[in-house]
Design a protein around this motif. Structure first.
Motif, PDB file in Angstrom:
ATOM      1  N   MET A 120       0.847  -1.187  -0.131  1.00 50.03           N
ATOM      2  CA  MET A 120       0.134  -0.052   0.099  1.00 50.03           C
ATOM      3  C   MET A 120       1.073   1.212   0.052  1.00 50.03           C
ATOM      4  SD  MET A 120      -3.030   1.031   2.601  1.00 50.03           S
ATOM      5  CE  MET A 120      -4.188   2.588   2.389  1.00 50.03           C
ATOM      6  N   MET A 121       0.734   2.328  -0.811  1.00 50.67           N
ATOM      7  CA  MET A 121       1.263   3.385  -0.986  1.00 50.67           C
ATOM      8  C   MET A 121       1.111   4.299   0.196  1.00 50.67           C
ATOM      9  SD  MET A 121       1.411   5.947  -4.008  1.00 50.67           S
ATOM     10  CE  MET A 121      -0.390   6.601  -3.921  1.00 50.67           C
ATOM     11  N   LYS A 122       2.455   4.703   0.748  1.00 51.29           N
ATOM     12  CA  LYS A 122       2.383   5.635   2.047  1.00 51.29           C
ATOM     13  C   LYS A 122       2.285   7.133   1.636  1.00 51.29           C
ATOM     14  CE  LYS A 122       4.510   2.357   4.890  1.00 51.29           C
ATOM     15  NZ  LYS A 122       5.931   2.056   5.655  1.00 51.29           N
ATOM     16  N   VAL A 123       1.378   7.902   2.294  1.00 47.34           N
ATOM     17  CA  VAL A 123       1.089   9.260   1.773  1.00 47.34           C
ATOM     18  C   VAL A 123       0.748   9.871   2.980  1.00 47.34           C
ATOM     19  CG1 VAL A 123       0.354   8.729  -0.577  1.00 47.34           C
ATOM     20  CG2 VAL A 123      -1.326   8.770   1.192  1.00 47.34           C
ATOM     21  N   ASN A 124       1.281  11.338   2.868  1.00 44.12           N
ATOM     22  CA  ASN A 124       1.124  12.160   4.055  1.00 44.12           C
ATOM     23  C   ASN A 124      -0.198  12.990   3.928  1.00 44.12           C
ATOM     24  OD1 ASN A 124       1.433  14.522   2.201  1.00 44.12           O
ATOM     25  ND2 ASN A 124       3.541  14.336   2.571  1.00 44.12           N
ATOM     26  N   LEU A 125      -0.638  13.617   5.083  1.00 49.50           N
ATOM     27  CA  LEU A 125      -2.043  14.277   5.179  1.00 49.50           C
ATOM     28  C   LEU A 125      -2.250  15.040   3.901  1.00 49.50           C
ATOM     29  CD1 LEU A 125      -4.488  14.728   6.524  1.00 49.50           C
ATOM     30  CD2 LEU A 125      -3.403  16.588   7.706  1.00 49.50           C
ATOM     31  N   THR A 126      -1.014  15.903   3.413  1.00 50.33           N
ATOM     32  CA  THR A 126      -1.276  16.894   2.362  1.00 50.33           C
ATOM     33  C   THR A 126      -1.577  16.124   1.042  1.00 50.33           C
ATOM     34  OG1 THR A 126       0.197  18.392   3.377  1.00 50.33           O
ATOM     35  CG2 THR A 126      -0.149  18.793   1.137  1.00 50.33           C
ATOM     36  N   GLN A 127      -0.672  14.823   0.979  1.00 51.80           N
ATOM     37  CA  GLN A 127      -1.095  14.236  -0.542  1.00 51.80           C
ATOM     38  C   GLN A 127      -2.574  13.591  -0.415  1.00 51.80           C
ATOM     39  OE1 GLN A 127       2.358  11.775  -0.118  1.00 51.80           O
ATOM     40  NE2 GLN A 127       3.588  12.881  -1.381  1.00 51.80           N
ATOM     41  N   ARG A 128      -2.987  13.188   0.840  1.00 53.50           N
ATOM     42  CA  ARG A 128      -4.389  12.673   1.154  1.00 53.50           C
ATOM     43  C   ARG A 128      -5.379  13.614   0.463  1.00 53.50           C
ATOM     44  NH1 ARG A 128      -4.580   7.700   4.165  1.00 53.50           N
ATOM     45  NH2 ARG A 128      -2.762   7.164   5.132  1.00 53.50           N
ATOM     46  N   ILE A 129      -5.225  14.963   1.047  1.00 53.41           N
ATOM     47  CA  ILE A 129      -6.173  16.024   0.772  1.00 53.41           C
ATOM     48  C   ILE A 129      -6.187  16.238  -0.879  1.00 53.41           C
ATOM     49  CG2 ILE A 129      -6.802  18.341   0.870  1.00 53.41           C
ATOM     50  CD1 ILE A 129      -5.439  18.169   3.665  1.00 53.41           C
ATOM     51  N   TRP A 130      -4.768  16.474  -1.412  1.00 50.20           N
ATOM     52  CA  TRP A 130      -4.914  16.501  -2.884  1.00 50.20           C
ATOM     53  C   TRP A 130      -5.250  15.356  -3.812  1.00 50.20           C
ATOM     54  CZ3 TRP A 130      -4.954  21.098  -4.623  1.00 50.20           C
ATOM     55  CH2 TRP A 130      -4.252  22.169  -3.715  1.00 50.20           C
ATOM     56  N   PHE A 131      -5.109  14.148  -3.277  1.00 51.69           N
ATOM     57  CA  PHE A 131      -5.651  12.860  -3.920  1.00 51.69           C
ATOM     58  C   PHE A 131      -7.075  12.967  -3.928  1.00 51.69           C
ATOM     59  CE2 PHE A 131      -1.283  10.405  -3.363  1.00 51.69           C
ATOM     60  CZ  PHE A 131      -0.935  11.139  -4.529  1.00 51.69           C
ATOM     61  N   SER A 132      -7.590  13.054  -2.562  1.00 53.69           N
ATOM     62  CA  SER A 132      -9.104  13.133  -2.587  1.00 53.69           C
ATOM     63  C   SER A 132      -9.714  14.156  -3.326  1.00 53.69           C
ATOM     64  CB  SER A 132      -9.335  13.554  -1.163  1.00 53.69           C
ATOM     65  OG  SER A 132      -8.870  12.571  -0.189  1.00 53.69           O
ATOM     66  N   PHE A 133      -8.894  15.550  -3.513  1.00 55.62           N
ATOM     67  CA  PHE A 133      -9.665  16.784  -4.206  1.00 55.62           C
ATOM     68  C   PHE A 133      -9.503  16.097  -5.891  1.00 55.62           C
ATOM     69  CE2 PHE A 133      -8.243  20.355  -6.925  1.00 55.62           C
ATOM     70  CZ  PHE A 133      -9.727  20.883  -6.884  1.00 55.62           C
ATOM     71  N   ILE A 134      -8.462  15.740  -6.197  1.00 54.16           N
ATOM     72  CA  ILE A 134      -8.388  15.265  -7.804  1.00 54.16           C
ATOM     73  C   ILE A 134      -9.574  14.199  -7.894  1.00 54.16           C
ATOM     74  CG2 ILE A 134      -6.956  14.235  -9.259  1.00 54.16           C
ATOM     75  CD1 ILE A 134      -4.576  15.524  -7.840  1.00 54.16           C
ATOM     76  N   ALA A 135      -9.706  13.162  -7.211  1.00 51.61           N
ATOM     77  CA  ALA A 135     -10.340  12.007  -7.553  1.00 51.61           C
ATOM     78  C   ALA A 135     -12.061  12.830  -7.514  1.00 51.61           C
ATOM     79  CB  ALA A 135     -10.244  11.192  -6.250  1.00 51.61           C
ATOM     80  N   LEU A 136     -12.016  13.709  -6.671  1.00 50.32           N
ATOM     81  CA  LEU A 136     -13.566  14.288  -6.563  1.00 50.32           C
ATOM     82  C   LEU A 136     -13.775  14.927  -7.843  1.00 50.32           C
ATOM     83  CD1 LEU A 136     -16.252  14.794  -5.081  1.00 50.32           C
ATOM     84  CD2 LEU A 136     -15.168  16.892  -4.137  1.00 50.32           C
TER      85      LEU A 136
END
Length: 446
Positions: free
Chosen positions: A1-17
């Protein structure tokens, strides 16, 4: 599983949305908008039909157009008309034979006054509406048609505007995304700073977050952990202080007596009495060390780590009588409920009963009672002595580690008793009676 920090999680969630919304629009929008524009095309055709009151009257003239049937496709909102009466076709322009044949066949099969149709010609869609009318008492049909040019043009225009709107919305959404990143990271940074302080054993500064319910709950949990660490640290320091005090006296006595013997001086009447003092103090120190190790072991155990077995109360009670009756021959033992079966860890239960009997022997005048009673789904073990009662103010604190008794003795015996009861999901209580003091241990059946 890819490890990401909080900032990356927010951007990934935003892009996915954004991607999810875009894909949803790409799939659903063309279908829905085409259906809507199809209805609009038919409505325009029907409006043009309604403008012609009586196409077969002698005063009516069909609108003339220089465009032929295929050329009308290039016009956005051009509506053509064909009229059928007794096999006669009137219109401008007349559709090709294959198209006209299908229109005539649909008109002949039509039962309603007005119906909508479509067909494909030259890889394009033709929408047409057939309306049944009467002219001089004879049945006639008015066929009005329109190409898909208007619909496709509107779809393309709306699609372009929608793409621009999505792009602008995505760019503008960057601002709340950046704000959200900072908003979420701020309490975590503060919490991280407090964790760093705790890692350095600096947990004096309290932590409380206000404003956000979720982060406030997290801060309350952190604060509870901090308070537990403070209590644990305080208890550890207290434990070490009491342990040092408990071991200091016997060590000092042994050292003093040993040094005196070495110097040829006997503190007691003879060498045997002197060595007996050294042995007694060594035994006392040995018991203190064993109690401390056992208490530490119990403190780290959990309920699921004990070995639960069924054992008769009398098996342990008679062992205690045999072991302790020689210490005080003036004390009489009363054992009741010997056949009661208890489901508990035999080793822990033996240590618990041993500590209770030892404590009772210390204060008893002449009798010690050991009794087991079964009530519903629990067993109550009572160890009672007929010694002096205890001050009511001291009762709640007697199970604390290194609590000083009324004869000035420190110890861990009662603290071990309470911890063993808790490991079995039970409880330990102490109360004064008319003729002494009773310790009651309640152990539920699993």
């Amino acid at each position: 599983m890819m490890k990401v920090n909080l900032t990356q999680r927010i951007w990934f969630s935003f892009i996915a949305l954004v991607v999810l919304v875009g894909l949803t629009i790409i799939i659903i929008y063309p279908i829905s908008i085409k259906g809507t524009l199809n209805d609009e095309t038919y409505r325009m055709i029907e409006q043009e039909q309604a403008r012609m009151a009586n196409p077969f009257s002698e005063h009516f003239s069909i609108p003339q157009s220089e465009m032929d049937f295929v050329e009308r496709r290039e016009a956005e909102r051009s509506v053509g008309h064909v009229f059928l009466l007794d096999g006669e076709q009137r219109g401008e322009p007349i559709p090709p034979d294959e198209v006209l044949k299908e229109m005539v066949m649909n008109a002949g099969n039509q039962t309603a006054e007005r119906e909508r149709y479509e067909l494909t010609y030259n890889e394009a869609t033709l929408f047409y509406v057939i309306t049944r009318i009467e002219s001089d008492g004879q049945e006639a049909y008015q066929i009005s048609f329109m190409w898909d040019t208007y619909r496709d043009l509107m779809v393309n225009r709306l699609w372009e505007r929608l793409v621009y709107l999505l792009l602008i919305s995505s760019v503008l959404s960057l601002l709340p995304a950046i704000w959200l990143k900072r908003y979420l990271r701020q309490p975590f940074r503060v919490l991280g700073d407090h964790f760093e302080q705790i890692s350095k054993r600096n947990w004096k500064e309290p932590f409380h977050w206000e404003g956000d319910e979720d982060f406030q709950k997290l801060s309350d949990q952190f604060e509870g952990m901090r308070q537990n660490l403070i209590r644990y640290d305080r208890s550890q320091k207290t434990f070490i202080q009491h342990a040092s005090h408990e071991l200091k006296t016997p060590i000092m006595v042994v050292k003093t007596y040993a040094q005196s013997v070495k110097d040829g001086i006997l503190p007691k009447a003879d060498l045997e009495q002197t060595m007996n003092v050294i042995i007694d103090e060594t035994d006392r120190m040995d018991k203190r060390v064993k109690d401390m190790l056992y208490f530490t072991k119990l403190d780290t155990m959990k309920n699921d780590t004990i070995n639960v077995e069924e054992i008769k109360f009398g098996t342990l009670a008679f062992q205690m009588e045999e072991r302790f009756r020689m210490q005080r021959e003036d004390v009489h033992f009363e054992i009741q409920g010997a056949d009661i079966k208890i489901e508990a860890d035999p080793e822990h239960l033996q240590v618990m009963l041993e500590n209770l009997v030892e404590n009772a022997m210390r204060y008893a005048r002449d009798t010690v009672w050991m009794k087991a009673e079964k009530e519903d789904r629990k067993v109550t073990i009572t160890v009672k002595n007929n010694g002096e009662t205890i001050n009511e103010e001291e009762l709640p604190t007697l199970f604390e580690p290194f609590r000083k008794g009324n004869k000035g003795q420190f110890g861990l015996g009662l603290a071990i008793v309470k911890r063993i009861a808790e490991l079995h999901d039970g409880d330990a209580k102490i109360s004064n009676c008319e003729d002494g003091v009773a310790f009651k241990i309640t152990i539920p059946k699993p």
